[in-house]
Structures are given as C-alpha cells and as structure tokens.
Design a protein around this motif. Structure first.
Motif, PDB file in Angstrom:
ATOM      1  N   PHE A  32      51.426  38.724 -22.074  1.00  0.00           N
ATOM      2  CA  PHE A  32      51.401  39.953 -21.388  1.00  0.00           C
ATOM      3  C   PHE A  32      52.602  40.089 -20.511  1.00  0.00           C
ATOM      4  CE2 PHE A  32      47.460  40.883 -23.576  1.00  0.00           C
ATOM      5  CZ  PHE A  32      47.831  41.814 -23.961  1.00  0.00           C
ATOM      6  N   ILE A  33      53.294  38.722 -19.888  1.00  0.00           N
ATOM      7  CA  ILE A  33      54.055  38.767 -18.928  1.00  0.00           C
ATOM      8  C   ILE A  33      55.539  39.335 -19.835  1.00  0.00           C
ATOM      9  CG2 ILE A  33      55.003  36.586 -19.600  1.00  0.00           C
ATOM     10  CD1 ILE A  33      55.266  36.096 -16.582  1.00  0.00           C
ATOM     11  N   SER A  34      55.419  39.575 -20.919  1.00  0.00           N
ATOM     12  CA  SER A  34      56.684  40.011 -21.563  1.00  0.00           C
ATOM     13  C   SER A  34      56.991  41.493 -21.128  1.00  0.00           C
ATOM     14  CB  SER A  34      56.647  39.868 -22.986  1.00  0.00           C
ATOM     15  OG  SER A  34      56.591  38.380 -23.291  1.00  0.00           O
ATOM     16  N   LEU A  35      55.771  42.058 -20.936  1.00  0.00           N
ATOM     17  CA  LEU A  35      55.798  43.547 -20.845  1.00  0.00           C
ATOM     18  C   LEU A  35      56.024  43.812 -19.342  1.00  0.00           C
ATOM     19  CD1 LEU A  35      52.542  44.472 -22.762  1.00  0.00           C
ATOM     20  CD2 LEU A  35      55.067  44.920 -23.167  1.00  0.00           C
ATOM     21  N   PHE A  36      56.240  42.870 -18.386  1.00  0.00           N
ATOM     22  CA  PHE A  36      56.645  43.106 -16.866  1.00  0.00           C
ATOM     23  C   PHE A  36      57.967  44.191 -17.029  1.00  0.00           C
ATOM     24  CE2 PHE A  36      59.672  41.989 -13.571  1.00  0.00           C
ATOM     25  CZ  PHE A  36      58.871  42.314 -12.472  1.00  0.00           C
ATOM     26  N   SER A  37      57.755  45.121 -16.156  1.00  0.00           N
ATOM     27  CA  SER A  37      58.712  46.204 -15.888  1.00  0.00           C
ATOM     28  C   SER A  37      59.139  46.019 -14.468  1.00  0.00           C
ATOM     29  CB  SER A  37      58.320  47.456 -16.492  1.00  0.00           C
ATOM     30  OG  SER A  37      59.263  48.447 -16.256  1.00  0.00           O
ATOM     31  N   GLY A  38      60.350  45.571 -14.342  1.00  0.00           N
ATOM     32  CA  GLY A  38      61.053  45.577 -13.089  1.00  0.00           C
ATOM     33  C   GLY A  38      62.288  44.693 -12.937  1.00  0.00           C
ATOM     34  N   HIS A  39      62.639  44.205 -11.768  1.00  0.00           N
ATOM     35  CA  HIS A  39      63.671  43.561 -11.637  1.00  0.00           C
ATOM     36  C   HIS A  39      63.456  41.998 -11.775  1.00  0.00           C
ATOM     37  CE1 HIS A  39      64.735  47.129  -9.666  1.00  0.00           C
ATOM     38  NE2 HIS A  39      66.112  46.981  -9.811  1.00  0.00           N
ATOM     39  N   ILE A  40      64.473  41.205 -12.382  1.00  0.00           N
ATOM     40  CA  ILE A  40      64.180  39.819 -12.781  1.00  0.00           C
ATOM     41  C   ILE A  40      65.326  39.245 -12.119  1.00  0.00           C
ATOM     42  CG2 ILE A  40      63.999  37.958 -14.498  1.00  0.00           C
ATOM     43  CD1 ILE A  40      62.684  40.009 -16.257  1.00  0.00           C
ATOM     44  N   ARG A  41      65.151  38.267 -11.417  1.00  0.00           N
ATOM     45  CA  ARG A  41      66.161  37.374 -10.632  1.00  0.00           C
ATOM     46  C   ARG A  41      66.310  36.035 -11.349  1.00  0.00           C
ATOM     47  NH1 ARG A  41      66.973  34.261  -6.044  1.00  0.00           N
ATOM     48  NH2 ARG A  41      64.649  34.063  -5.715  1.00  0.00           N
ATOM     49  N   TRP A  42      67.618  35.428 -11.173  1.00  0.00           N
ATOM     50  CA  TRP A  42      68.005  34.211 -11.580  1.00  0.00           C
ATOM     51  C   TRP A  42      69.178  33.878 -10.597  1.00  0.00           C
ATOM     52  CZ3 TRP A  42      65.905  30.139 -13.732  1.00  0.00           C
ATOM     53  CH2 TRP A  42      66.734  28.841 -13.745  1.00  0.00           C
ATOM     54  N   GLY A  43      68.908  33.014  -9.559  1.00  0.00           N
ATOM     55  CA  GLY A  43      69.764  32.754  -8.593  1.00  0.00           C
ATOM     56  C   GLY A  43      70.221  34.017  -7.776  1.00  0.00           C
ATOM     57  N   SER A  44      71.476  34.498  -7.859  1.00  0.00           N
ATOM     58  CA  SER A  44      72.157  35.692  -7.392  1.00  0.00           C
ATOM     59  C   SER A  44      72.179  36.645  -8.309  1.00  0.00           C
ATOM     60  CB  SER A  44      73.557  35.431  -6.694  1.00  0.00           C
ATOM     61  OG  SER A  44      74.178  35.005  -7.668  1.00  0.00           O
ATOM     62  N   SER A  45      71.833  36.356  -9.670  1.00  0.00           N
ATOM     63  CA  SER A  45      71.910  37.699 -10.432  1.00  0.00           C
ATOM     64  C   SER A  45      70.489  38.506 -10.703  1.00  0.00           C
ATOM     65  CB  SER A  45      72.147  37.032 -12.043  1.00  0.00           C
ATOM     66  OG  SER A  45      73.420  36.421 -12.148  1.00  0.00           O
ATOM     67  N   ILE A  46      70.762  39.336 -10.666  1.00  0.00           N
ATOM     68  CA  ILE A  46      69.546  40.585 -10.794  1.00  0.00           C
ATOM     69  C   ILE A  46      69.505  41.438 -11.683  1.00  0.00           C
ATOM     70  CG2 ILE A  46      68.056  42.210  -9.540  1.00  0.00           C
ATOM     71  CD1 ILE A  46      68.826  40.675  -6.890  1.00  0.00           C
ATOM     72  N   VAL A  47      68.684  41.484 -12.655  1.00  0.00           N
ATOM     73  CA  VAL A  47      68.524  42.621 -13.850  1.00  0.00           C
ATOM     74  C   VAL A  47      67.377  43.364 -13.697  1.00  0.00           C
ATOM     75  CG1 VAL A  47      70.485  41.208 -15.240  1.00  0.00           C
ATOM     76  CG2 VAL A  47      68.071  40.854 -15.602  1.00  0.00           C
ATOM     77  N   ARG A  48      67.318  44.732 -14.424  1.00  0.00           N
ATOM     78  CA  ARG A  48      66.250  45.202 -14.652  1.00  0.00           C
ATOM     79  C   ARG A  48      65.983  45.187 -15.923  1.00  0.00           C
ATOM     80  NH1 ARG A  48      62.056  48.150 -13.332  1.00  0.00           N
ATOM     81  NH2 ARG A  48      61.787  50.069 -13.862  1.00  0.00           N
ATOM     82  N   HIS A  49      64.382  44.656 -16.082  1.00  0.00           N
ATOM     83  CA  HIS A  49      63.919  44.313 -17.356  1.00  0.00           C
ATOM     84  C   HIS A  49      63.009  45.561 -17.645  1.00  0.00           C
ATOM     85  CE1 HIS A  49      62.169  42.273 -20.659  1.00  0.00           C
ATOM     86  NE2 HIS A  49      61.058  42.309 -20.273  1.00  0.00           N
ATOM     87  N   GLN A  50      63.369  46.437 -18.668  1.00  0.00           N
ATOM     88  CA  GLN A  50      62.583  47.508 -19.239  1.00  0.00           C
ATOM     89  C   GLN A  50      62.154  47.451 -20.598  1.00  0.00           C
ATOM     90  OE1 GLN A  50      66.415  49.886 -18.252  1.00  0.00           O
ATOM     91  NE2 GLN A  50      64.613  51.471 -17.401  1.00  0.00           N
ATOM     92  N   PRO A  51      60.860  46.587 -20.745  1.00  0.00           N
ATOM     93  CA  PRO A  51      60.330  46.486 -22.134  1.00  0.00           C
ATOM     94  C   PRO A  51      59.655  47.948 -22.429  1.00  0.00           C
ATOM     95  CG  PRO A  51      58.779  45.764 -20.373  1.00  0.00           C
ATOM     96  CD  PRO A  51      60.074  46.112 -19.827  1.00  0.00           C
ATOM     97  N   GLU A  52      59.425  48.964 -21.811  1.00  0.00           N
ATOM     98  CA  GLU A  52      58.942  50.315 -22.008  1.00  0.00           C
ATOM     99  C   GLU A  52      59.995  50.944 -23.218  1.00  0.00           C
ATOM    100  OE1 GLU A  52      60.376  50.677 -17.890  1.00  0.00           O
ATOM    101  OE2 GLU A  52      59.234  49.179 -19.070  1.00  0.00           O
ATOM    102  N   ARG A  53      61.176  50.268 -23.271  1.00  0.00           N
ATOM    103  CA  ARG A  53      62.227  50.917 -24.311  1.00  0.00           C
ATOM    104  C   ARG A  53      62.113  50.316 -25.579  1.00  0.00           C
ATOM    105  NH1 ARG A  53      65.767  54.080 -21.400  1.00  0.00           N
ATOM    106  NH2 ARG A  53      67.128  53.726 -23.002  1.00  0.00           N
ATOM    107  N   ILE A  54      61.618  49.086 -25.725  1.00  0.00           N
ATOM    108  CA  ILE A  54      61.422  48.529 -26.895  1.00  0.00           C
ATOM    109  C   ILE A  54      59.811  48.044 -27.388  1.00  0.00           C
ATOM    110  CG2 ILE A  54      63.780  47.791 -26.768  1.00  0.00           C
ATOM    111  CD1 ILE A  54      62.462  45.087 -25.835  1.00  0.00           C
ATOM    112  N   VAL A  55      58.983  48.854 -26.840  1.00  0.00           N
ATOM    113  CA  VAL A  55      57.684  48.327 -27.238  1.00  0.00           C
ATOM    114  C   VAL A  55      57.278  48.227 -28.697  1.00  0.00           C
ATOM    115  CG1 VAL A  55      56.737  49.364 -24.984  1.00  0.00           C
ATOM    116  CG2 VAL A  55      56.762  50.507 -26.852  1.00  0.00           C
ATOM    117  N   ARG A  56      58.040  48.942 -29.611  1.00  0.00           N
ATOM    118  CA  ARG A  56      58.016  48.705 -31.297  1.00  0.00           C
ATOM    119  C   ARG A  56      57.987  47.087 -31.536  1.00  0.00           C
ATOM    120  NH1 ARG A  56      61.225  53.280 -34.241  1.00  0.00           N
ATOM    121  NH2 ARG A  56      62.748  52.952 -32.539  1.00  0.00           N
TER     122      ARG A  56
END
Length: 121
Positions: A32-56
């Motif tokens: 279920f962690i795959s359904l986390f919706s929010g910002h993900i950070r790796w070092g100084s890189s930050i991206v928005r993760h939006q699994p609600e767009r691909i729930v199929r």
C-alpha cells in the motif's frame, strides 16, 4: 520513429495491458505504500507522486483524479509525510472487475484533457 508513432496512435483502452505486473503479485504482494500521494525526495530532488492518476495499474477502477495540490512543504514536512504514509494514501475506490476498468465519465474527461495522439517534435 514514425512507425512507432502510428502503432501507439492505434492503441485503444482495450489493447493496453493495464496491470503489467499483475502476474507477479503471487511472488511480490502489492504494498500500500505504492499508493502514497505526495512529494517524494531523494537528496535535493523532489517530485510529486500521484498514483491516483494511474490506479488502473494497481487493479482499481480509474476515476477522474482530483486536481493536484502543490503546497509549499519544507524538506522536514516532506520526510514526515513519507514516514506517516498511511495518512497520505490516494483514494482508490473499488477493485476492477475487468482489466482497465474505469468510471463511466473517465474516458470523456481523459480525451478532453490529454493528447490522444503522438505528435512529432
């Protein structure tokens, strides 16, 4: 390259494999962690993760996703949300009864807001 564009343009929802890793769930359960919706950070890189767009792809009926909200979060807030991921799961709704199933109004919305055909750049 043009040949690939033509093949991709000919795809329709019935010819796409919506759950590409479905056969692997016997070996690796869906987490279920795959359904986390929010910002993900790796070092100084930050991206928005939006699994609600691909729930199929997760085996759920696709609905029209909510508009993304981009709050201004500190690195500490981003990290804290990730650690508390259960509080930030995308709402997924019901499980598909047929592969690639979507809500009745979804495809009309999708074709209205997306680029349904490949274009040369």
């Amino acid at each position: 390259m043009l040949t690939y564009h033509k093949h991709l343009d000919r795809l329709n929802p019935d010819t796409v494999c919506w759950i590409p890793y479905g056969d692997h769930r016997v070996f690796n359960e869906f987490e279920f962690i795959s359904l986390f919706s929010g910002h993900i950070r790796w070092g100084s890189s930050i991206v928005r993760h939006q699994p609600e767009r691909i729930v199929r792809q997760f085996g759920y009926v696709q609905t029209i996703p909510p508009l993304p909200v981009a709050p201004s979060l500190s690195i500490e807030e981003i990290d804290d949300r990730w650690l508390q991921f259960l509080e930030y799961l995308a709402p997924v709704g019901q499980i598909c009864s047929a592969p690639g199933q979507c809500a009745a109004d979804y495809m009309e919305w999708f074709y209205r807001i997306s680029h349904p055909f490949m274009s040369l750049t």
